[in-house]
Design a protein around this motif. Structure first.
Motif, PDB file in Angstrom:
ATOM      1  N   ASN A  15       0.807  -1.217   0.000  1.00  0.00           N
ATOM      2  CA  ASN A  15       0.000   0.000   0.000  1.00  0.00           C
ATOM      3  C   ASN A  15       0.842   1.270   0.000  1.00  0.00           C
ATOM      4  OD1 ASN A  15      -2.681  -1.069  -0.145  1.00  0.00           O
ATOM      5  ND2 ASN A  15      -2.398  -1.843   1.927  1.00  0.00           N
ATOM      6  N   VAL A  16       2.078   1.202   0.489  1.00  0.00           N
ATOM      7  CA  VAL A  16       2.995   2.324   0.317  1.00  0.00           C
ATOM      8  C   VAL A  16       3.299   2.516  -1.168  1.00  0.00           C
ATOM      9  CG1 VAL A  16       5.367   3.110   0.702  1.00  0.00           C
ATOM     10  CG2 VAL A  16       4.018   2.256   2.616  1.00  0.00           C
ATOM     11  N   LEU A  17       3.505   1.409  -1.899  1.00  0.00           N
ATOM     12  CA  LEU A  17       3.743   1.511  -3.342  1.00  0.00           C
ATOM     13  C   LEU A  17       2.525   2.075  -4.060  1.00  0.00           C
ATOM     14  CD1 LEU A  17       5.663  -1.809  -4.101  1.00  0.00           C
ATOM     15  CD2 LEU A  17       6.592   0.475  -3.753  1.00  0.00           C
ATOM     16  N   GLU A  18       1.333   1.659  -3.630  1.00  0.00           N
ATOM     17  CA  GLU A  18       0.112   2.220  -4.234  1.00  0.00           C
ATOM     18  C   GLU A  18       0.009   3.712  -3.951  1.00  0.00           C
ATOM     19  OE1 GLU A  18      -1.940   0.931  -6.255  1.00  0.00           O
ATOM     20  OE2 GLU A  18      -1.684  -1.243  -6.088  1.00  0.00           O
ATOM     21  N   TRP A  19       0.352   4.120  -2.709  1.00  0.00           N
ATOM     22  CA  TRP A  19       0.305   5.547  -2.366  1.00  0.00           C
ATOM     23  C   TRP A  19       1.283   6.342  -3.220  1.00  0.00           C
ATOM     24  CZ3 TRP A  19       4.363   8.433  -0.123  1.00  0.00           C
ATOM     25  CH2 TRP A  19       4.014   9.738   0.244  1.00  0.00           C
ATOM     26  N   ALA A  20       2.504   5.839  -3.356  1.00  0.00           N
ATOM     27  CA  ALA A  20       3.507   6.534  -4.154  1.00  0.00           C
ATOM     28  C   ALA A  20       3.068   6.630  -5.615  1.00  0.00           C
ATOM     29  CB  ALA A  20       4.858   5.821  -4.049  1.00  0.00           C
ATOM     30  N   HIS A  21       2.454   5.547  -6.123  1.00  0.00           N
ATOM     31  CA  HIS A  21       1.960   5.553  -7.496  1.00  0.00           C
ATOM     32  C   HIS A  21       0.880   6.622  -7.676  1.00  0.00           C
ATOM     33  CE1 HIS A  21       0.952   3.787 -11.427  1.00  0.00           C
ATOM     34  NE2 HIS A  21      -0.312   3.950 -11.085  1.00  0.00           N
ATOM     35  N   SER A  22       0.021   6.763  -6.681  1.00  0.00           N
ATOM     36  CA  SER A  22      -1.055   7.759  -6.776  1.00  0.00           C
ATOM     37  C   SER A  22      -0.521   9.183  -6.751  1.00  0.00           C
ATOM     38  CB  SER A  22      -2.053   7.563  -5.629  1.00  0.00           C
ATOM     39  OG  SER A  22      -1.527   8.053  -4.398  1.00  0.00           O
ATOM     40  N   VAL A  53      -1.337   4.394   5.639  1.00  0.00           N
ATOM     41  CA  VAL A  53      -1.830   3.504   4.590  1.00  0.00           C
ATOM     42  C   VAL A  53      -2.421   2.261   5.251  1.00  0.00           C
ATOM     43  CG1 VAL A  53      -0.107   4.333   2.945  1.00  0.00           C
ATOM     44  CG2 VAL A  53       0.365   2.263   4.271  1.00  0.00           C
ATOM     45  N   ASP A  54      -3.185   1.503   4.483  1.00  0.00           N
ATOM     46  CA  ASP A  54      -3.890   0.346   5.033  1.00  0.00           C
ATOM     47  C   ASP A  54      -2.942  -0.730   5.536  1.00  0.00           C
ATOM     48  OD1 ASP A  54      -6.526   1.147   4.757  1.00  0.00           O
ATOM     49  OD2 ASP A  54      -6.705   0.398   2.718  1.00  0.00           O
ATOM     50  N   ASP A  55      -3.297  -1.288   6.676  1.00  0.00           N
ATOM     51  CA  ASP A  55      -2.741  -2.553   7.141  1.00  0.00           C
ATOM     52  C   ASP A  55      -3.916  -3.478   7.424  1.00  0.00           C
ATOM     53  OD1 ASP A  55      -0.832  -4.452   7.960  1.00  0.00           O
ATOM     54  OD2 ASP A  55      -1.134  -3.917  10.048  1.00  0.00           O
ATOM     55  N   VAL A 111      -5.192   9.703   5.261  1.00  0.00           N
ATOM     56  CA  VAL A 111      -5.431   8.269   5.314  1.00  0.00           C
ATOM     57  C   VAL A 111      -5.630   7.788   3.882  1.00  0.00           C
ATOM     58  CG1 VAL A 111      -6.927   6.418   6.134  1.00  0.00           C
ATOM     59  CG2 VAL A 111      -6.458   8.376   7.622  1.00  0.00           C
ATOM     60  N   PHE A 112      -4.727   6.916   3.434  1.00  0.00           N
ATOM     61  CA  PHE A 112      -4.785   6.360   2.080  1.00  0.00           C
ATOM     62  C   PHE A 112      -5.342   4.949   2.207  1.00  0.00           C
ATOM     63  CE2 PHE A 112      -2.774   4.006  -1.454  1.00  0.00           C
ATOM     64  CZ  PHE A 112      -3.211   4.772  -2.523  1.00  0.00           C
ATOM     65  N   THR A 113      -6.575   4.742   1.741  1.00  0.00           N
ATOM     66  CA  THR A 113      -7.266   3.516   2.107  1.00  0.00           C
ATOM     67  C   THR A 113      -8.212   3.022   1.018  1.00  0.00           C
ATOM     68  OG1 THR A 113      -8.713   2.526   3.787  1.00  0.00           O
ATOM     69  CG2 THR A 113      -9.083   4.848   3.273  1.00  0.00           C
ATOM     70  N   SER A 114      -8.422   1.724   1.023  1.00  0.00           N
ATOM     71  CA  SER A 114      -9.467   1.114   0.201  1.00  0.00           C
ATOM     72  C   SER A 114     -10.681   0.751   1.041  1.00  0.00           C
ATOM     73  CB  SER A 114      -8.917  -0.146  -0.486  1.00  0.00           C
ATOM     74  OG  SER A 114      -8.433  -1.068   0.474  1.00  0.00           O
ATOM     75  N   MET A 115     -10.630   1.087   2.336  1.00  0.00           N
ATOM     76  CA  MET A 115     -11.713   0.766   3.266  1.00  0.00           C
ATOM     77  C   MET A 115     -12.730   1.916   3.339  1.00  0.00           C
ATOM     78  SD  MET A 115     -10.730  -2.165   4.332  1.00  0.00           S
ATOM     79  CE  MET A 115      -9.181  -3.016   3.947  1.00  0.00           C
ATOM     80  N   PRO A 116     -13.982   1.604   3.646  1.00  0.00           N
ATOM     81  CA  PRO A 116     -14.979   2.665   3.840  1.00  0.00           C
ATOM     82  C   PRO A 116     -14.799   3.295   5.216  1.00  0.00           C
ATOM     83  CG  PRO A 116     -15.972   0.512   4.169  1.00  0.00           C
ATOM     84  CD  PRO A 116     -14.553   0.247   3.755  1.00  0.00           C
ATOM     85  N   ASN A 147      -7.637   4.383  -2.301  1.00  0.00           N
ATOM     86  CA  ASN A 147      -6.676   3.454  -2.895  1.00  0.00           C
ATOM     87  C   ASN A 147      -7.437   2.550  -3.857  1.00  0.00           C
ATOM     88  OD1 ASN A 147      -4.756   1.574  -3.565  1.00  0.00           O
ATOM     89  ND2 ASN A 147      -4.463   0.779  -1.491  1.00  0.00           N
ATOM     90  N   SER A 148      -7.189   2.713  -5.137  1.00  0.00           N
ATOM     91  CA  SER A 148      -7.898   1.934  -6.156  1.00  0.00           C
ATOM     92  C   SER A 148      -7.078   0.762  -6.670  1.00  0.00           C
ATOM     93  CB  SER A 148      -8.278   2.847  -7.335  1.00  0.00           C
ATOM     94  OG  SER A 148      -7.103   3.336  -7.981  1.00  0.00           O
ATOM     95  N   PHE A 149      -5.887   0.544  -6.118  1.00  0.00           N
ATOM     96  CA  PHE A 149      -4.968  -0.503  -6.558  1.00  0.00           C
ATOM     97  C   PHE A 149      -4.581  -0.341  -8.025  1.00  0.00           C
ATOM     98  CE2 PHE A 149      -6.299  -2.220  -2.566  1.00  0.00           C
ATOM     99  CZ  PHE A 149      -5.187  -2.915  -2.123  1.00  0.00           C
ATOM    100  N   ALA A 150      -4.371   0.908  -8.411  1.00  0.00           N
ATOM    101  CA  ALA A 150      -3.991   1.203  -9.794  1.00  0.00           C
ATOM    102  C   ALA A 150      -2.611   0.645 -10.122  1.00  0.00           C
ATOM    103  CB  ALA A 150      -4.030   2.716 -10.027  1.00  0.00           C
ATOM    104  N   TRP A 151      -1.662   0.725  -9.162  1.00  0.00           N
ATOM    105  CA  TRP A 151      -0.322   0.191  -9.415  1.00  0.00           C
ATOM    106  C   TRP A 151      -0.374  -1.313  -9.617  1.00  0.00           C
ATOM    107  CZ3 TRP A 151       2.733  -3.282  -6.585  1.00  0.00           C
ATOM    108  CH2 TRP A 151       4.052  -3.412  -7.050  1.00  0.00           C
ATOM    109  N   THR A 152      -1.133  -2.006  -8.778  1.00  0.00           N
ATOM    110  CA  THR A 152      -1.246  -3.462  -8.891  1.00  0.00           C
ATOM    111  C   THR A 152      -1.804  -3.861 -10.244  1.00  0.00           C
ATOM    112  OG1 THR A 152      -1.509  -3.779  -6.498  1.00  0.00           O
ATOM    113  CG2 THR A 152      -2.414  -5.485  -7.927  1.00  0.00           C
TER     114      THR A 152
END
Length: 360
Positions: free
Chosen positions: A14-21, A132-134, A188-193, A205-210
């Motif tokens: 999720n750090v990589l996803e944050w950096a990508h965003s 970021v999410d854990d 807060v960078f998250t895919s959670m509601p 967090n849309s998981f665009a990098w993934t």
């Protein structure tokens, strides 16, 4: 400099996803770089340093080493810190990381409940912070922050033993560092509601990098089942869990069981013997494994992080994610009074998933 502290493979993902965003906008203190071939402004990747506060269990360490390789491939600096290697390791780690903490413009963390991370947060004052999410713990963190409560993991009963009393000042100071102020931004960078308190910025967090880095996956005809550590955390009775896994596998034709990195070897052996499932120990977080494939056309899970993340990571593939409720009688006496409500909330707020009743 942006400084990230991670203790699990999912945190590093999720750090990589944050950096990508953030590629299209400058990171803290760094001007945007010239527009690249794709037509979007990019930032200097050397601006982010990831510190891995290494855990001790072999499966987590293995996944973290693979994730560290991916982070380096993206151009980021990764520092592996043996933060738990002996009695003097924590103090040595804090001393060695002190100069980096002082230079950092933004601190990125994956687990605000971690005592280690809380200790490091006490050393910073006006730094901007990103969480970021854990996993689903992010939901509880944001809720506790909004209510002004102390930070306690949802599956803990909240007993205040000698260790908790000793660390109470650390937790109090860390919570202050995680509260936005006139001189500190909290994201807060998250895919959670989540419903953030005033002043906290939520970035989806849309998981665009993934999705850009892996797949599309090869899809098999059957179903796969995702394991959880609810037994290991003292929430769910092990006998009830094994029976539920066997019932789900029979009902949906599942043949593989993707183990959670915290599941015990004893439990996994029992599952293999009593259910006939092939036990798979992933070498990367499940979001990447599923995106890479092969993966079943249906992915079955109990209430956990993946019921929120997999629909995003697998968007457009046609793979169905189904979540099975946790029956009240499955809970152990050691479970927190909040456990049933929290798990129901994890399931009830998941988007684009199929709800399954608990097996009778």
């Amino acid at each position: 400099m942006n400084l990230a502290f991670v203790e699990s493979p999912v945190q590093l993902l999720n750090v990589l996803e944050w950096a990508h965003s953030r590629r299209g906008a400058p990171l803290a203190g760094v001007p945007a770089q010239p527009t690249g071939p794709a037509g979007s402004a990019r930032v200097a990747v050397a601006d982010l340093t990831v510190v891995v506060l290494s855990p001790t269990d072999p499966m987590s360490r293995g996944q973290l080493r693979r994730m560290a390789e991916l982070a380096r491939d993206e151009g980021f600096t990764v520092r592996w810190q043996e933060a738990r290697g002996g009695r003097g390791a924590p103090l040595r780690t804090v001393r060695e990381l002190g100069p980096m903490l002082r230079r950092a413009e933004r601190i990125v963390i994956g687990d605000p409940f971690s005592r280690y991370v809380q200790l490091l947060l006490t050393l910073v004052r006006s730094k901007d912070v990103t969480v970021v999410d854990d996993g689903t713990a992010t939901m509880e963190f944001v809720a506790q922050l909004a209510r002004g409560e102390k930070l306690v993991r949802w599956h803990r009963r909240g007993r205040r033993g000698p260790r908790e009393l000793l660390l109470a000042p650390v937790t109090f100071l860390a919570r202050r560092r995680l509260t936005p102020s006139r001189v500190r931004e909290v994201e807060v960078f998250t895919s959670m509601p989540v419903e953030p308190p005033p002043g906290v910025t939520v970035t989806a967090n849309s998981f665009a990098w993934t999705r850009s880095r892996f797949g599309p996956p090869r899809i098999t005809r059957g179903a796969d089942l995702v394991g959880t550590s609810l037994v290991e955390t003292g929430v769910v009775d092990p006998d009830q869990y094994v029976e539920a896994v066997a019932a789900l596998a029979r009902a949906h034709g599942a043949t593989r069981y993707f183990a959670h990195r915290r599941e015990s070897s004893e439990k996994l052996h029992r599952l293999a013997v009593e259910t006939g499932l092939e036990i798979v120990r992933p070498d990367l977080p499940l979001e990447l494994i599923a995106r890479r494939g092969p993966i079943g056309r249906t992915v079955l899970s109990f209430p956990s992080t993946v019921v929120h993340t997999l629909p995003l990571a697998l968007a457009g593939t046609g793979i169905k994610v189904a979540v099975c409720d946790i029956a009240p009688e499955w809970l152990r006496d050691t479970a927190s009074p909040r456990a049933q409500g929290f798990l129901a909330g994890v399931t009830g707020t998941a988007r684009d998933v199929q709800r399954l009743p608990a097996p009778a």
